[in-house]
Scaffold this motif. Structure first.
Motif, PDB file in Angstrom:
ATOM      1  N   ALA A  53       5.877   1.650  -6.364  1.00 36.21           N
ATOM      2  CA  ALA A  53       4.959   2.319  -5.514  1.00 36.21           C
ATOM      3  C   ALA A  53       3.500   2.669  -6.101  1.00 36.21           C
ATOM      4  CB  ALA A  53       5.849   3.862  -5.829  1.00 36.21           C
ATOM      5  N   THR A  64       1.833  -0.368  -4.546  1.00 42.68           N
ATOM      6  CA  THR A  64       1.743  -0.450  -2.988  1.00 42.68           C
ATOM      7  C   THR A  64       0.730   0.159  -2.601  1.00 42.68           C
ATOM      8  OG1 THR A  64       4.213  -0.194  -2.979  1.00 42.68           O
ATOM      9  CG2 THR A  64       2.836   0.138  -0.983  1.00 42.68           C
ATOM     10  N   ALA A  75      -2.499   1.875  -0.313  1.00 44.30           N
ATOM     11  CA  ALA A  75      -2.402   2.928   0.789  1.00 44.30           C
ATOM     12  C   ALA A  75      -2.443   2.311   2.124  1.00 44.30           C
ATOM     13  CB  ALA A  75      -3.806   3.768   0.546  1.00 44.30           C
ATOM     14  N   MET A  76      -1.915   3.296   2.868  1.00 41.31           N
ATOM     15  CA  MET A  76      -1.761   2.835   4.507  1.00 41.31           C
ATOM     16  C   MET A  76      -2.947   3.557   4.963  1.00 41.31           C
ATOM     17  SD  MET A  76       0.863   0.616   4.384  1.00 41.31           S
ATOM     18  CE  MET A  76       1.382   0.408   5.723  1.00 41.31           C
ATOM     19  N   CYS A 117       2.313   7.835   6.174  1.00 43.47           N
ATOM     20  CA  CYS A 117       2.975   8.172   4.884  1.00 43.47           C
ATOM     21  C   CYS A 117       4.598   7.377   4.875  1.00 43.47           C
ATOM     22  CB  CYS A 117       3.163   9.629   4.745  1.00 43.47           C
ATOM     23  SG  CYS A 117       3.933  10.556   6.070  1.00 43.47           S
ATOM     24  N   TRP A 144       4.120   3.889   4.060  1.00 39.97           N
ATOM     25  CA  TRP A 144       4.030   3.452   2.597  1.00 39.97           C
ATOM     26  C   TRP A 144       5.267   3.804   1.731  1.00 39.97           C
ATOM     27  CZ3 TRP A 144       4.439   6.795  -1.678  1.00 39.97           C
ATOM     28  CH2 TRP A 144       3.789   6.085  -2.761  1.00 39.97           C
ATOM     29  N   ARG A 184       7.419   0.781   2.483  1.00 39.92           N
ATOM     30  CA  ARG A 184       6.834  -0.575   1.975  1.00 39.92           C
ATOM     31  C   ARG A 184       7.224  -0.452   0.486  1.00 39.92           C
ATOM     32  NH1 ARG A 184       1.253  -2.491   3.415  1.00 39.92           N
ATOM     33  NH2 ARG A 184       2.202  -3.032   5.174  1.00 39.92           N
ATOM     34  N   ALA A 185       7.236   0.729  -0.432  1.00 41.59           N
ATOM     35  CA  ALA A 185       7.456   0.621  -1.650  1.00 41.59           C
ATOM     36  C   ALA A 185       9.035   0.040  -1.696  1.00 41.59           C
ATOM     37  CB  ALA A 185       7.141   1.924  -2.120  1.00 41.59           C
ATOM     38  N   ASP A 225       2.573  10.142  -2.921  1.00 41.80           N
ATOM     39  CA  ASP A 225       2.753  10.015  -1.458  1.00 41.80           C
ATOM     40  C   ASP A 225       1.120   9.328  -0.976  1.00 41.80           C
ATOM     41  OD1 ASP A 225       0.448  12.099  -1.480  1.00 41.80           O
ATOM     42  OD2 ASP A 225       1.762  13.546  -0.433  1.00 41.80           O
ATOM     43  N   CYS A 226       1.167   8.893   0.299  1.00 40.77           N
ATOM     44  CA  CYS A 226       0.180   8.469   0.980  1.00 40.77           C
ATOM     45  C   CYS A 226      -0.542   9.477   2.079  1.00 40.77           C
ATOM     46  CB  CYS A 226       0.447   7.146   1.543  1.00 40.77           C
ATOM     47  SG  CYS A 226      -1.049   6.064   2.137  1.00 40.77           S
ATOM     48  N   ARG A 279      -5.141   7.282   1.205  1.00 39.28           N
ATOM     49  CA  ARG A 279      -5.121   7.039  -0.268  1.00 39.28           C
ATOM     50  C   ARG A 279      -3.632   7.496  -1.073  1.00 39.28           C
ATOM     51  NH1 ARG A 279      -6.737  11.372  -4.040  1.00 39.28           N
ATOM     52  NH2 ARG A 279      -6.936  13.299  -2.895  1.00 39.28           N
ATOM     53  N   VAL A 280      -3.169   6.857  -1.751  1.00 38.41           N
ATOM     54  CA  VAL A 280      -2.078   7.127  -2.575  1.00 38.41           C
ATOM     55  C   VAL A 280      -2.468   8.060  -3.626  1.00 38.41           C
ATOM     56  CG1 VAL A 280      -0.485   6.085  -4.160  1.00 38.41           C
ATOM     57  CG2 VAL A 280      -1.213   4.820  -2.301  1.00 38.41           C
TER      58      VAL A 280
END
Length: 171
Positions: free
Chosen positions: A55, A58, A60-61, A66, A69, A72-73, A136-137, A141-142
């Protein structure tokens, strides 16, 4: 932190007149009760800790991505790919509400929130990273947010719940 959040919610008109609940009928603040602390990162199994590492790595999307993201993690961990928006993940995999049951690597989600264009329709999801923190995203941004703040802020419109993505328990 609690008072700042409540003041911000009050300013936005999201608190009921009595201040104890939001206008959506949810509690305005959700502290983690003593004796119900979630799992610490050091108590997690290697696969759980590896997910937190994934995470952190990974990117940011975009806005309102969210769930992508989080998915993906998990896919970077080699657990396959589960798809859906935050509300799909909330309804399909998040059934726990006791913070004492919250384990590192579980997804933490709400079915709706009033903070963005997609929040009411799609909700929001993050990943419990241990030690009382949620990743979180949001806003492109994460970020790492204290659990109490996350569940209190995002839980204004629906009950925050958690569970294993894809029902794949890492613990």
């Amino acid at each position: 932190m609690r008072e700042r959040l409540l003041a911000a919610l009050r300013e936005r008109g999201l608190l009921a007149d009595d201040g104890a609940a939001t206008i959506y009928g949810e509690p305005a603040w959700r502290p983690v009760p003593a004796g119900c602390e979630p799992q610490a990162l050091l108590d997690a199994r290697p696969l759980q800790r590896r997910l937190v590492e994934c995470a952190h790595g990974t990117a940011a999307m975009g806005e309102d991505l969210c769930a992508a993201w989080v998915e993906r993690a998990f896919s970077r961990l080699g657990m396959g790919y589960v798809s859906g928006d935050a509300r799909d993940l909330y309804e399909g995999f998040c059934h726990l509400t006791d913070t004492g049951d919250l384990l590192v690597g579980m997804i933490v989600a709400v079915g709706r929130h009033p903070y963005g264009a997609g929040g009411w329709d799609h909700g929001h999801v993050g990943l419990y990273a241990g030690d009382g923190m949620v990743m979180d995203c949001a806003g492109g941004r994460v970020r790492r947010v204290p659990l109490e703040l996350w569940i209190s802020a995002y839980g204004v419109a629906s009950e925050p719940r958690w569970g294993w993505l894809g029902a794949m328990a890492l613990a």
